[in-house]
Design a protein around this motif. Sequence first.
Motif, PDB file in Angstrom:
ATOM      1  N   VAL A 127       0.829  -1.278   0.157  1.00 34.99           N
ATOM      2  CA  VAL A 127       0.086   0.136   0.028  1.00 34.99           C
ATOM      3  C   VAL A 127       0.861   1.417  -0.043  1.00 34.99           C
ATOM      4  O   VAL A 127       1.797   1.459   0.833  1.00 34.99           O
ATOM      5  CB  VAL A 127      -1.055   0.079   1.438  1.00 34.99           C
ATOM      6  CG1 VAL A 127      -1.724   1.320   1.112  1.00 34.99           C
ATOM      7  CG2 VAL A 127      -1.744  -1.116   1.461  1.00 34.99           C
ATOM      8  N   VAL A 128       0.792   2.145  -0.829  1.00 32.57           N
ATOM      9  CA  VAL A 128       1.745   3.211  -1.379  1.00 32.57           C
ATOM     10  C   VAL A 128       0.545   4.591  -1.160  1.00 32.57           C
ATOM     11  O   VAL A 128      -0.166   4.635  -1.709  1.00 32.57           O
ATOM     12  CB  VAL A 128       1.990   3.207  -2.973  1.00 32.57           C
ATOM     13  CG1 VAL A 128       2.982   4.500  -3.010  1.00 32.57           C
ATOM     14  CG2 VAL A 128       2.923   2.216  -2.919  1.00 32.57           C
ATOM     15  N   VAL A 129       0.929   5.283   0.227  1.00 36.76           N
ATOM     16  CA  VAL A 129       0.037   6.533   0.591  1.00 36.76           C
ATOM     17  C   VAL A 129       1.044   7.709   0.060  1.00 36.76           C
ATOM     18  O   VAL A 129       1.922   7.993   0.654  1.00 36.76           O
ATOM     19  CB  VAL A 129      -0.255   6.501   1.769  1.00 36.76           C
ATOM     20  CG1 VAL A 129      -1.073   7.656   2.348  1.00 36.76           C
ATOM     21  CG2 VAL A 129      -0.931   5.084   2.225  1.00 36.76           C
ATOM     22  N   ASN A 130       0.276   8.284  -0.849  1.00 39.65           N
ATOM     23  CA  ASN A 130       0.853   9.885  -1.226  1.00 39.65           C
ATOM     24  C   ASN A 130       2.354   9.834  -1.449  1.00 39.65           C
ATOM     25  O   ASN A 130       3.197  10.436  -0.632  1.00 39.65           O
ATOM     26  CB  ASN A 130       0.338  10.916  -0.039  1.00 39.65           C
ATOM     27  CG  ASN A 130      -0.981  11.240  -0.270  1.00 39.65           C
ATOM     28  OD1 ASN A 130      -1.789  11.183  -1.103  1.00 39.65           O
ATOM     29  ND2 ASN A 130      -1.750  11.171   1.050  1.00 39.65           N
ATOM     30  N   VAL A 183      -2.606   5.152  -2.999  1.00 43.34           N
ATOM     31  CA  VAL A 183      -3.667   5.988  -2.277  1.00 43.34           C
ATOM     32  C   VAL A 183      -3.232   7.320  -2.366  1.00 43.34           C
ATOM     33  O   VAL A 183      -1.867   7.632  -2.285  1.00 43.34           O
ATOM     34  CB  VAL A 183      -3.855   5.489  -0.740  1.00 43.34           C
ATOM     35  CG1 VAL A 183      -4.912   6.426  -0.095  1.00 43.34           C
ATOM     36  CG2 VAL A 183      -4.087   4.282  -0.580  1.00 43.34           C
ATOM     37  N   ARG A 184      -4.388   8.211  -2.909  1.00 35.16           N
ATOM     38  CA  ARG A 184      -3.953   9.630  -2.949  1.00 35.16           C
ATOM     39  C   ARG A 184      -5.223  10.411  -2.423  1.00 35.16           C
ATOM     40  O   ARG A 184      -6.281  10.237  -2.407  1.00 35.16           O
ATOM     41  CB  ARG A 184      -3.849  10.096  -4.253  1.00 35.16           C
ATOM     42  CG  ARG A 184      -3.880  11.533  -4.755  1.00 35.16           C
ATOM     43  CD  ARG A 184      -3.743  12.132  -6.196  1.00 35.16           C
ATOM     44  NE  ARG A 184      -3.653  13.387  -5.982  1.00 35.16           N
ATOM     45  CZ  ARG A 184      -3.018  14.394  -5.617  1.00 35.16           C
ATOM     46  NH1 ARG A 184      -1.768  13.960  -5.039  1.00 35.16           N
ATOM     47  NH2 ARG A 184      -3.132  15.511  -5.686  1.00 35.16           N
ATOM     48  N   GLY A 185      -4.612  11.169  -1.363  1.00 29.48           N
ATOM     49  CA  GLY A 185      -5.603  12.276  -1.005  1.00 29.48           C
ATOM     50  C   GLY A 185      -5.692  13.242  -1.739  1.00 29.48           C
ATOM     51  O   GLY A 185      -4.675  14.078  -1.992  1.00 29.48           O
ATOM     52  N   MET A 186      -6.941  13.683  -2.208  1.00 34.02           N
ATOM     53  CA  MET A 186      -6.970  14.662  -3.279  1.00 34.02           C
ATOM     54  C   MET A 186      -6.862  16.172  -2.733  1.00 34.02           C
ATOM     55  O   MET A 186      -6.686  16.833  -3.682  1.00 34.02           O
ATOM     56  CB  MET A 186      -8.371  14.557  -3.805  1.00 34.02           C
ATOM     57  CG  MET A 186      -8.812  13.163  -4.433  1.00 34.02           C
ATOM     58  SD  MET A 186      -7.720  12.986  -5.729  1.00 34.02           S
ATOM     59  CE  MET A 186      -8.363  14.019  -7.010  1.00 34.02           C
ATOM     60  N   LEU A 231      -8.682   7.169  -4.812  1.00 31.32           N
ATOM     61  CA  LEU A 231      -8.400   8.401  -4.600  1.00 31.32           C
ATOM     62  C   LEU A 231      -9.622   8.735  -3.445  1.00 31.32           C
ATOM     63  O   LEU A 231     -10.889   8.442  -3.323  1.00 31.32           O
ATOM     64  CB  LEU A 231      -9.005   9.248  -5.554  1.00 31.32           C
ATOM     65  CG  LEU A 231      -8.416   8.710  -7.013  1.00 31.32           C
ATOM     66  CD1 LEU A 231      -9.159   9.544  -8.321  1.00 31.32           C
ATOM     67  CD2 LEU A 231      -6.882   9.407  -6.892  1.00 31.32           C
ATOM     68  N   LEU A 232      -9.166   9.434  -2.393  1.00 36.15           N
ATOM     69  CA  LEU A 232      -9.764   9.792  -1.067  1.00 36.15           C
ATOM     70  C   LEU A 232     -10.145  11.329  -1.140  1.00 36.15           C
ATOM     71  O   LEU A 232      -9.279  12.383  -1.238  1.00 36.15           O
ATOM     72  CB  LEU A 232      -9.094   9.657   0.254  1.00 36.15           C
ATOM     73  CG  LEU A 232      -8.511   8.210   0.242  1.00 36.15           C
ATOM     74  CD1 LEU A 232      -7.876   7.989   1.501  1.00 36.15           C
ATOM     75  CD2 LEU A 232      -9.680   7.200   0.416  1.00 36.15           C
ATOM     76  N   PHE A 280      -9.687   5.137   6.535  1.00 31.43           N
ATOM     77  CA  PHE A 280      -8.455   4.580   6.020  1.00 31.43           C
ATOM     78  C   PHE A 280      -8.540   3.231   6.533  1.00 31.43           C
ATOM     79  O   PHE A 280      -8.185   2.224   5.557  1.00 31.43           O
ATOM     80  CB  PHE A 280      -7.363   5.171   6.649  1.00 31.43           C
ATOM     81  CG  PHE A 280      -5.881   4.968   6.131  1.00 31.43           C
ATOM     82  CD1 PHE A 280      -5.544   5.669   4.732  1.00 31.43           C
ATOM     83  CD2 PHE A 280      -5.195   3.991   6.818  1.00 31.43           C
ATOM     84  CE1 PHE A 280      -4.233   5.085   4.267  1.00 31.43           C
ATOM     85  CE2 PHE A 280      -3.890   3.553   6.138  1.00 31.43           C
ATOM     86  CZ  PHE A 280      -3.491   4.072   5.013  1.00 31.43           C
ATOM     87  N   ASN A 281      -8.497   2.745   7.450  1.00 34.28           N
ATOM     88  CA  ASN A 281      -8.433   1.358   8.088  1.00 34.28           C
ATOM     89  C   ASN A 281      -9.492   0.489   7.172  1.00 34.28           C
ATOM     90  O   ASN A 281      -8.969  -0.592   7.221  1.00 34.28           O
ATOM     91  CB  ASN A 281      -8.600   1.324   9.691  1.00 34.28           C
ATOM     92  CG  ASN A 281      -7.532   1.884  10.386  1.00 34.28           C
ATOM     93  OD1 ASN A 281      -6.725   2.343   9.956  1.00 34.28           O
ATOM     94  ND2 ASN A 281      -7.850   2.211  11.779  1.00 34.28           N
ATOM     95  N   GLN A 282     -10.747   0.956   7.141  1.00 34.03           N
ATOM     96  CA  GLN A 282     -11.631   0.082   6.416  1.00 34.03           C
ATOM     97  C   GLN A 282     -11.150  -0.406   4.890  1.00 34.03           C
ATOM     98  O   GLN A 282     -11.223  -1.289   4.287  1.00 34.03           O
ATOM     99  CB  GLN A 282     -12.924   0.779   6.339  1.00 34.03           C
ATOM    100  CG  GLN A 282     -13.839   0.626   7.564  1.00 34.03           C
ATOM    101  CD  GLN A 282     -14.090  -0.825   7.987  1.00 34.03           C
ATOM    102  OE1 GLN A 282     -14.227  -1.446   7.118  1.00 34.03           O
ATOM    103  NE2 GLN A 282     -13.851  -1.115   9.270  1.00 34.03           N
ATOM    104  N   HIS A 283     -10.611   0.883   4.323  1.00 37.62           N
ATOM    105  CA  HIS A 283     -10.034   0.778   2.876  1.00 37.62           C
ATOM    106  C   HIS A 283      -9.020  -0.290   2.998  1.00 37.62           C
ATOM    107  O   HIS A 283      -9.045  -0.980   2.004  1.00 37.62           O
ATOM    108  CB  HIS A 283      -9.659   2.000   2.221  1.00 37.62           C
ATOM    109  CG  HIS A 283     -10.857   2.857   1.940  1.00 37.62           C
ATOM    110  ND1 HIS A 283     -11.666   2.385   1.055  1.00 37.62           N
ATOM    111  CD2 HIS A 283     -11.248   4.138   2.138  1.00 37.62           C
ATOM    112  CE1 HIS A 283     -12.823   3.429   0.344  1.00 37.62           C
ATOM    113  NE2 HIS A 283     -12.212   4.615   1.315  1.00 37.62           N
TER     114      HIS A 283
END
Length: 234
Positions: A91-94, A181-184, A208-209, A224-227
């Motif tokens: 999982v790659v976050v931003n 994962v990208r926070g918009m 996309l969040l 986030f935890n649910q995703h």
Amino acid sequence: MVFLHGLGGRTSNWTYQRQYFALKQRVICLELPGHGESEGQDVPFAAYRDVLAALLDHLDIEAADLCGLSKGARVGLDLAAQMPTRVRRLVVVNAFANLEPSERLERAKLYALLGQPDGRQLWADRLIALMGVQDHPTIARGFRRAALQLDAVHIQRVFSELIEYDQRAVLPKILASTLLVRGMRDGFVPEHCVEEMHRLIPHSSVLLLQNTGHLPYLEQPGMFNQHLATFLDK
């Protein structure tokens, strides 16, 4: 499940995730070289993946799921590309695999503030706004407090390595199922970066969040935890 913090971070950044996922599987949080209580400020960023692999060896873990933010995510990308059998899911976050020259220059100017007298607070304020977390007072206060404790020289050195480190050539080697994962609301990592990684990583998908910035696991930890759990359960 191994959680990897971002630049200047530490294990406590993942408190909400540790509490949630420890009920389901073994959870490991490490502080990368030169961060938190870890030694190793002389370790170059390109060797961080070897540190992670050595930890897995020490704990007798053949393969693990990885979740990382920004710099930590890039450590995960490196390990998944260079040692593909060690990573089950990623999982790659931003995060970015590469920045354009103008983007590197812009961010280098931001981090140069750390070397100026009283520049830490200005750096923190600008980064909070850029990350899109200015509407979260608790996160902003914690970030400003952490900024006062940073080793500015070390953080500047690692960041200079990060913005020059181009991972695009190795991304096609990643075999693990990967969630990008990208926070918009994140203005620190350019939007094109997740699109580029998606093209290059064979088994990747994009999440996309809409209402989060650079730190979605702190801004909206439940969501986030649910995703993350849904991705891991597939």
